[in-house]
Every structure is written in C-alpha cells, then in structure tokens.
Design a protein around this motif. Structure first.
Motif, PDB file in Angstrom:
ATOM      1  N   ALA A 395       0.835  -1.200   0.000  1.00  0.00           N
ATOM      2  CA  ALA A 395       0.000   0.000   0.000  1.00  0.00           C
ATOM      3  C   ALA A 395       0.869   1.248   0.000  1.00  0.00           C
ATOM      4  O   ALA A 395       0.601   2.217  -0.710  1.00  0.00           O
ATOM      5  N   GLN A 396       1.950   1.193   0.779  1.00  0.00           N
ATOM      6  CA  GLN A 396       2.838   2.355   0.820  1.00  0.00           C
ATOM      7  C   GLN A 396       3.561   2.525  -0.504  1.00  0.00           C
ATOM      8  O   GLN A 396       3.747   3.627  -0.988  1.00  0.00           O
ATOM      9  N   GLU A 397       3.939   1.387  -1.061  1.00  0.00           N
ATOM     10  CA  GLU A 397       4.600   1.430  -2.361  1.00  0.00           C
ATOM     11  C   GLU A 397       3.666   2.037  -3.407  1.00  0.00           C
ATOM     12  O   GLU A 397       4.102   2.750  -4.314  1.00  0.00           O
ATOM     13  N   TRP A 398       2.397   1.772  -3.253  1.00  0.00           N
ATOM     14  CA  TRP A 398       1.379   2.303  -4.183  1.00  0.00           C
ATOM     15  C   TRP A 398       0.931   3.698  -3.733  1.00  0.00           C
ATOM     16  O   TRP A 398      -0.158   4.114  -4.052  1.00  0.00           O
ATOM     17  N   LYS A 399       1.747   4.346  -2.908  1.00  0.00           N
ATOM     18  CA  LYS A 399       1.554   5.754  -2.531  1.00  0.00           C
ATOM     19  C   LYS A 399       0.330   6.010  -1.676  1.00  0.00           C
ATOM     20  O   LYS A 399      -0.380   6.996  -1.883  1.00  0.00           O
ATOM     21  N   LEU A 400       0.097   5.126  -0.734  1.00  0.00           N
ATOM     22  CA  LEU A 400      -1.027   5.342   0.176  1.00  0.00           C
ATOM     23  C   LEU A 400      -0.969   6.732   0.812  1.00  0.00           C
ATOM     24  O   LEU A 400      -1.990   7.398   0.972  1.00  0.00           O
ATOM     25  N   PHE A 401       0.246   7.170   1.140  1.00  0.00           N
ATOM     26  CA  PHE A 401       0.343   8.431   1.872  1.00  0.00           C
ATOM     27  C   PHE A 401       0.214   9.654   0.973  1.00  0.00           C
ATOM     28  O   PHE A 401       0.254  10.780   1.438  1.00  0.00           O
ATOM     29  N   ASP A 402       0.076   9.443  -0.326  1.00  0.00           N
ATOM     30  CA  ASP A 402      -0.271  10.561  -1.203  1.00  0.00           C
ATOM     31  C   ASP A 402      -1.761  10.857  -1.159  1.00  0.00           C
ATOM     32  O   ASP A 402      -2.221  11.875  -1.638  1.00  0.00           O
TER      33      ASP A 402
END
Ligand code: SF4
Ligand code: SF4
Lengths: 635, 337
Positions: A395-402
């Motif tokens: 999820a983080q790799e898929w830019k969750l934090f964007d």
C-alpha cells in the motif's frame, strides 16, 4: 484570460449551497457558556494563562502559544472563567481536550485593541510574531499557523483560496460577498510581507456574487480574481495551485519550494482584523445547514457549543448527527457539546433522509471509476485491495500516503465501498507499527548498550586486577603510592560514563513518543557541546601546564569532569614520562642505580589507560549521537 | 456510516449491469429479426441457468443470495454467452456453457469481481473445444423457420417435414473454407450470404452493438480506450495485408463487422472485472485482443477467435495493470509543472 490547467479526476456532487446563502451572515447569540479549546492549531495546545475565577475581556489572551506550530488563544467574549478542564472537543476521536470555560457577562466588552499600526515599517519577523500572538491560523480547516506560512524566501505566486469546493459549505462565499474589502486588505498585507510576483484569487464559478464582489474590491491593484470550474476538490491547495499555475506540488514537498504559497480567504481576513484592528481570532463564520429550519451563515464565537448553534438554526426532528466540515471530508461530531474551533467552517445537521447511509458494499468490480476520480492520481482499487489484505508495504509502495482522503473515490464507487475508511485504517496501522518499531529499536539499543557496558566493566576489572598484581610484584614505592589514585580516577571516569550512558539510554527508552527523538537529539547535541567545551577547557588546562590538580568545579557535568580528568592525566603522564626520562639521563650521567624503569612503566601504563578511556568516552558520545541521529531520521 | 464521505453517487453495480443489458437490446432485436426467435430461446435458457447456478453457488458458499442475484452480473454473462453461441444450437449446449461460465469461471473464483477470466468467454471456449462440430452449425439467416419450428429444433433437434438441413457455416467459417479451396476473397464475399459487408444481417447487428457501446460510453459506463483499441488492433494487421494481397486477405471492414468482433469490442473487452483499470492498460489490452483476433482468425485454427483472444489477454491483465500504473500527482517523470 488566464490559461487554466486541468487536474486529474475530481467529482461533482450536488452542491447544496443555495440553502445557506439566502440570508446575510448573522451574528450568533452568545451562549450561556463558552468552551474554548486550547487546541486550536496544528501544534501543541496553548497553555492557559488565566485561572478559574478570573474576569476576562473579549480578546484577552487566555492561552499562550506552546511552541512553533502553536498559536495563542483569546477570550471570545467578556466574562468569568468558571473552569479549566477537559471537555468535549470537535475531533473524530471523541477525546476530550483542555478547554477554558467562560461564563459570558453578556457585555461582550473588548479589552484593549492594539493594531499593528506601522506594520509596513516593521521587520517581517515582528509581524509574524504578532500574528502568532493574535492566534491567526488557517481557517480553511487545517489550522496551520499562519505566521509559519508567511516566511518564504522568494515567491512567484500567491494563491488566495476562495474555491470552497465542498458541498453545503458557504462561509467563504458569504465572507467574500459581504466583506470583500477586508479580505482584499488582508491579501495586501500578506502580499506585502511575501512579495510575490503575482497574486491569484481562485473562486469556483458557482459563486458569481462572490466573484463580482472580489473583482470590485480588487480594482486598482494587480490582484487577479480567477474563476475556476466547479469541481470537487478544486479547493484542495494542491489542486488549486495546479489549476491556477500548472505546477504540481509532489507529496512531501512544500508549495513554497515551488514558489507558490496558498492562503484561505477567511485566513487573510483574520490577518487583516488582527493587524489593522488589533482583533485576535475570537469568532469565525460558520455555515449552519442540513436539516435545520433556517440554514444560514453565522458569525459565531469560538467556543460556542455546536448543539447551541444547530438549535439556533432550528434543528429538525430526525436529525441523527451533526457533521463538522463538508460531507466529503468532514466528520460526525462524537459529542455536540464541543465548542466551535477555528476549524469549524460548517455544521450540517444530518438526517438519513438528507444524507442517506451508504448501501452495503458489493465486491470491487475493477471498473476503475475511483482511479479516474482520484485527484492524487492513485489507483484506489489497488490501495483498497492492499489495505484489505493488510499488505501495508505494498500500500505504501502504491503511494497510500499521497492520498488526501478527499473521498472522491468512495463517492463514485458503484460497489459503494467505503474506500477512504480502508485508507484511514491502513494509515493508522502503519503509524502504529512505526511507533512499535521505534519502541522496539529503543529497547534493543538500550539492551545492547547494557551488554556492552557489562563486558567493558568486566574487562576493566580484569585489567585492574592484573595491574595491581603487576604493581605488587614490582613493589616500587612510587607505584605503590600512585596506584590507588589511578584506580580512584578510573572509577570516577567509569561512574561518570555510566551516568551519562544511563541518562541517554533512559531518554531513549522514555515511552512518550514524538518528543523523545527530539529530546535524544538535543541531549546528544548537548553532550557533544559539553564534550567540546570540556576538551577546550582541558586543552587550556594543559596549556597552562598546571601541575597541581585543580578541584573540578562543583556542578560541572560529568562529561566535562571526565574530559578534564583525562586531560590532566595526559598532562601528568607526559610529565611523568619526562621526569622518568630526565631521571634516566641523570642516572646515566651520574651512574646512579636507575630507579627509572618502574616509574616509566607506570607512567606509560597510566597514559595508555587514559587513552583507552578517552577512546571509550568518545565512542560513548558517538553512540549517543548516532542514536539521536537515527531517531531524528526515523521521524 | 459515521465517516466521510457522507455523499455517494447513486450508482450501483445493479444499475451498471442493467444499463449494459439495455445496451444489448437493439442488437438482440436485430438478431432475432434476422435469425429468428431461436435466439430469444437461447437467451431465456441462458438466463434461467445462470440465475439458478448463481443462486445454488451462493448458497453453497454461504453468501447472501438475493443481495448478489440482484447485481445482474449473472444475466449479463448469460446474455453475452447466448449471443455468442449458435442461435439454433441444442438446448443443452447453452445450458452447459452457462453452467461452466457461472460455476467454474465465476463462482469458484470467489464470485463477482474476483474472476480473472471473462465467464462468458470461458463458457464459449469450453464448448467450441469440446463440441466443435455442433458449435459450427449456425442457423443461416435465410432459413426462415417459424418460431415454433425453431423451438422444436432447439429442444428436440427435429426438423419440420420437407426441411432436411437448416444449419450452415458462419460467414467467417465459410470464407476460411473457400480460401483453402483456392477461391479468392473477392469472389467469396460476393456471394449473397455475405450481404453488404460481413454476412447478411450481420453488419446491422454489429452496428446495433456499436450503438449500445456508444450509449454506455456516453453514460460513462465503459471507457473509449478498450473498444477503439480492439478495433484498431484488428485493422492494424487487416489493412496492410489486404492492401498487399486483396485476393487472400479480406478487407479490414469485413473483419471489423464479421463474427463477434463488434460484440467483443462493445461488451466483452469492456468487462471491467477482467480487464485492466488504467487508461494506458486498456489501450494495450484492447489492441492486443484485436491483433490476436485477427491472427487466430486468419492464421490459426478457429474461424472466430474473440473468446480465445480475450482469454489469452485476461492472463496478462495483472501485468498490464502493474506496468501501466500512472505516477502519482506531482510525481511525473521530468515534472509536469
Ligand atoms: S470504483 Fe469501486 S468498484 Fe470501481 S474499481 Fe474502484 S473500488 Fe472497484
Ligand atoms: S480519497 Fe485518496 S484515493 Fe480516494 S480519491 Fe481522494 S486522494 Fe484518491
């Protein structure tokens, strides 16, 4: 005409703004009690500077800013402080926050208002300090302290955000319609402080009156009112900046790095009230809408209980909850007793008829609608999948934090999946894991350090015993006399180091979260500074070639003491060496039986020991620094 | 719902599926007009089997039956399958195909949204591999049997007295046979069975599918990328080959309008569940399907190949999605500022 730039995605939910724009901004009555939260900014809560029983005047400071990200809090009206205690607070968590409870005297009497008359002549830093003291924060909802946003080295574009893209909300619209001149005066102040090359005021095209009023008020200066298409979330700072300037501010970058800064219209309005009129932020315009008899906008005192306002607007039967903020990004108030904060732009009385519950979710059919709606250009269905599978790394790799949690994806999803909830959950889990990891790292570091210390102590002890044995064997009178002294010294150094280590490790292990790393870093910096100072002092001592041992000044810290001691020992060792050499020379000259070797050996040994200890001390300091640095990095 | 957003677009999966069914109606109407009522019987058989199979599987899996039956996805599968099968095929063929589609290709993978392969195409492919002869018997548009005779034929395989054969090859099949026999494309296509473009009536049905696709596109229920890319993929090989050797290769328009090309472009490659989600991925997917359709049709063993092309590309969807994930906002290569 200015060329507008499209941003990806966006949705157009029914606007529902007309309900609350029919009447001018009213002044909400003063409630019987005001609950003024001390937490009114992104940073720490303000520290109350009044006590129960105090009489306060409107605008009097009741909370002192605590730290850089904090802003002061002021009495919204005159009256008596009846309590300072935790009280319901407008936050989805439902946790109580420290509030100053004021019983108004009904006079609404202002204290002294001191405008910052000559602000043009003052250094910008003073103006910023003034604004922090006046409690000026971003009123768009983020409550980021305004003074921090005013310091940009060079600015191409100042963007003033009047887009107000969320459905139902109309407070900025009404503010611009009715108080455009003040808003423009506020923009002038901000522009003077920041010296941008251009100033753009972005307003969605569903607010023709506000656009006209702002155009009128901008006559005679170079501010440009730009009409932007009505699409949610064009009021998101990044989306508006993209729309107006074509610049994309990547996640984790500040817009000022790209030469743009963005302020909400309501914020620049409060800037003007503060500087030109000396009025701190004591009230704000709140849209009261939804299932109420008279949807409209009111100017409400900070701290006014939310249910008081909803009742004032005429709560209808069937209202199940009250939302703060818009329907896309707002939240249901866990407790309607909470007082209005600087972030309370809109209260929506919600009934299932007006905003129905989401139907039960179907499986994702991978239609991709969410991806076409996402303004952050993410793949929401993938994020959903990863969050659901608890695959947080992916999820983080898929830019969750964007993800800006704008809710556009949930809005469009035909399977009615509450996507944003999954992202909130995943983010929460990741933060939690991060915290746990930090704690674990700290525990491990502490454990490893203890292990190291035990080993070292053992070695030292063995070494000492060996030395003592050797000394006994030699049985030289001089060594007999020096050894105990050396031992004492070594013990002192060890004790000092241990204390220092304990201090750092205790700090590192302290359970409170965000501040520890800071504290550790500070501690490390202090230790470094102390060490440097001590070395310098030691150097001086050496230079002055004091043979007599100066008593270490009381209160001097251990690291210093250790360093000085080390330096002294070095000096002593050198002296001893020299003496020994001298003795030898003399001895050889005078043909006296050499008493030298023993003395020399002792001196050398002492010197070696000192050097070793110095190295150990340096290593300890370095480790402490590393630990601090690591913590800082991890933040 | 106590967390934002508190508003949702009132679109539901059921509405999406209903509109897809609606968009199929013009095509079905023309189909029945040209080929007879047998088509409607096939659709009815497929629908009943699909709903029954779906309900039974949902029950077996402990899922809420009514909740999922309502979504309409089983009906979409059933209709697409019925439209792909021979209109006068035996009743058990469509039933078996539907059971394969719903039970194996959909429910055993976890039901709606979880099936990697297009269920209708799985059902079709299984049948054409298992029963190639029966699947090749297409009721020609000229065989004007009465509705009752068609019905009787579907269920009993009994022909009315005086009629000894109603089945004929599909236009694609016939063209292929003629080409192996040494006839030229021009001569073959001039036969009356081919109508104006690609089989008498066929081009009208294809146009009706196209209209349905336009409707869905206007309603933002399907993207433009996949259908257009698929047609482009078919034409990408058909055009140059036809230009070079028109005697051996049919013109691109023929391939676009023949067989299941248009049905595939409008309703099959646009299946969201089994297709890619990114715009670029949809271009790649659609185009590849188009190319494969042409290659298998012209150089491969099957006269019509939409099902195989789609199934092959279904395998590649996860990779396509992964490879075409667009950069997040503000993370464009070289900066879009
Ligand atoms: S909108 Fe909903 S159903 Fe469609 S891809 Fe996104 S999550 Fe899946
Ligand atoms: S909530 Fe996040 S993932 Fe969904 S549309 Fe907004 S930014 Fe994209």
């Amino acid at each position: 005409m200015r060329v507008l730039h499209a941003f990806h995605g966006g949705v157009h939910p029914p606007e529902n703004k007309a309900q609350s724009t029919g009447t001018p901004i009213a002044t909400a009555p003063i409630p019987p009690r005001l609950f003024v939260p001390m937490s009114q900014s992104l940073g720490n809560a303000a520290l109350p500077c009044v006590k129960t029983g105090d009489e306060v005047l409107k605008g009097q400071k009741i909370g002192e800013a605590d730290g850089r990200l904090s802003a002061a809090v002021h009495a919204p009206t005159s009256g008596k402080i009846v309590d300072i205690a935790p009280h319901a607070y407008a936050h989805p968590s439902g946790l109580a926050e420290l509030c100053v409870v004021i019983e108004p005297d009904g006079l609404d009497a202002w204290g002294e208002r001191k405008p910052l008359a000559d602000w043009q002549a003052l250094p910008a830093a003073d103006v910023r300090a003034f604004l922090a003291d006046m409690g000026v924060v971003g009123l768009g909802g983020a409550v980021f302290p305004t003074h921090l946003k005013l310091s940009a080295p060079s600015l191409d574009t100042l963007v003033i955000n009047g887009a107000e893209c969320e459905p139902f909300i109309s407070c900025d619209d009404m503010l611009m319609r009715e108080r455009a001149a003040d808003v423009v005066a506020g923009i002038t102040i901000v522009a003077t402080l920041m010296r941008p090359k251009e100033i753009l005021i972005g307003i969605e095209d569903n607010k023709p009156e506000a656009i006209a009023a702002m155009r009128e008020a901008c006559k005679g200066n170079h501010f440009e009112v730009v009409t932007v298409p009505t699409i949610y979330p064009s009021g998101g700072a990044k989306q508006l900046i993209r729309r107006l300037t074509g610049k994309e501010v990547p996640h984790g970058t500040r817009s000022t790095d790209m030469g743009v800064q963005c302020f909400n219209v309501a914020t620049v309005y409060t800037v003007e009230r503060a500087i030109e009129h000396g009025e701190p932020v004591t009230s704000r315009i709140v849209t009261l809408t939804g299932d109420v008899e008279r949807p409209h906008n009111v100017e409400a005192l900070i701290g006014t209980p939310m249910n008081f306002l909803i009742d004032y607007a005429g709560r209808r039967t069937g209202v199940s909850e009250v939302l703060m903020g818009g329907p896309m990004m707002g939240f249901a108030l866990p407790d309607e007793d909470a007082g209005v904060t600087k972030a309370s732009n809109c209260l929506i009385a919600r009934s299932p008829a007006l905003l129905p519950d989401r139907p039960p979710a179907m499986p994702c059919i991978r239609c991709g609608d969410c991806a076409s709606a996402c303004p952050a250009e993410l793949q929401p269905m993938d994020l959903y999948w990863f969050a659901k599978a608890k695959n947080f790394g992916k999820a983080q790799e898929w830019k969750l934090f964007d993800c800006i949690e704008c809710g556009a994806c949930s809005y469009v999803c035909p399977s009615q999946i509450p996507l944003v909830d999954y992202y909130r959950f995943a983010k929460g889990e990741i933060w939690g894991a991060e915290r746990d990891k930090k704690a674990a790292d700290r525990a491990r570091a502490r454990h490893e350090f203890r292990q190291y210390r035990v080993e070292r102590d053992k070695e030292e002890k063995a070494q000492r015993l060996a030395e003592r044995a050797a000394a006994k064997d030699l049985a030289a009178p001089s060594s007999q006399s020096t050894l105990p002294a050396d031992d004492a010294k070594a013990a002192a150094i060890r004790a000092a180091m241990e204390r220092a280590a304990n201090a750092t490790s205790a700090n590192v292990a302290a359970p409170t979260l965000s501040d520890d790393a800071k504290k550790a870093a500070i501690e490390a910096a202090m230790a470094r500074a102390a060490a440097r100072k001590a070395e310098k002092q030691a150097g001086e001592t050496q230079r002055s070639a004091n043979v007599t041992q100066p008593a270490a000044p009381a209160g001097m810290d251990d690291a210093k003491k250790a360093a000085i001691q080390a330096a002294l020992e070095r000096a002593a060792a050198r002296k001893a060496e020299k003496q020994a050499a001298d003795t030898q020379e003399q001895g050889s000259a005078n043909r006296v039986k050499p008493a030298g070797p023993a003395t020399m050996d002792d001196a050398k040994k002492a010197a070696i020991q000192v050097a070793m200890e110095r190295a150990a001390a340096r290593k300890a300091v370095r480790e402490a620094q590393d630990a601090g640095q690591k913590d800082k990095n991890r933040r | 719902m106590t967390s934002s957003p508190f508003m949702a677009r009132p679109t539901t999966v059921s509405m999406v599926m209903l509109k897809v069914l609606g968009a199929l109606l013009p095509g079905i109407a023309l189909y029945a007009w040209f080929y007879g009522a047998g088509m409607l019987v096939q659709i009815a058989l497929a629908s009943i089997s699909a709903l029954a199979a779906e309900a039974a599987m949902l029950k077996a899996r402990g899922q809420p039956i009514g909740f999922f039956l309502k979504d309409g996805s089983a009906l979409v599968t059933a209709w697409l399958l019925a439209l792909s099968m021979p209109p006068l095929g035996a009743w058990w063929m469509i039933v078996v195909a539907t059971l394969f589609a719903i039970v194996i290709a959909k429910q055993l993978y976890g039901g709606l949204g979880n099936n990697p392969f297009n269920p209708a195409m799985v059902g079709f492919a299984v049948m054409i591999v298992a029963f190639p002869a029966q699947m090749a018997q297409w009721g020609s548009a000229g065989a004007h049997l009465s509705a009752g005779d068609q019905l009787a034929y579907i269920f009993t395989r009994a022909l009315p007295p005086g009629v000894d054969a109603i089945a004929s090859a599909t236009p694609l099949d016939h063209l292929k046979t003629q080409l192996t026999l040494g006839a030229s494309v021009g001569d073959t296509l001039a036969e009356p069975v081919y109508g104006h473009l690609a089989g008498a009536g066929g081009e009208w049905i294809a146009l009706a599918y196209l209209a349905g696709a336009l409707f869905l596109w206007r309603k933002r229920l399907i993207p433009w990328q996949t259908p257009l890319a698929m047609l482009a993929g078919v034409a990408a090989l058909a055009l140059p080959l036809w230009l070079v050797d028109p005697a051996h290769f049919a013109n691109p328009l023929f391939h676009v309008f023949a067989g299941a090309t248009m049905l595939g472009a409008a309703f099959i490659v646009t299946d969201p569940v089994t297709g890619p989600t990114t715009p670029r991925g949809r271009l790649i997917f659609g185009f590849s399907v188009g190319v494969l359709v042409y290659v298998i049709r012209v150089f491969g063993g099957f006269p019509d190949s939409v099902a195989f092309a789609v199934l092959i590309m279904n395998i590649a969807v996860p990779f396509i999605d992964q490879a075409t994930r667009p950069p997040a906002f503000g993370a464009k290569k070289g900066g879009r500022a």
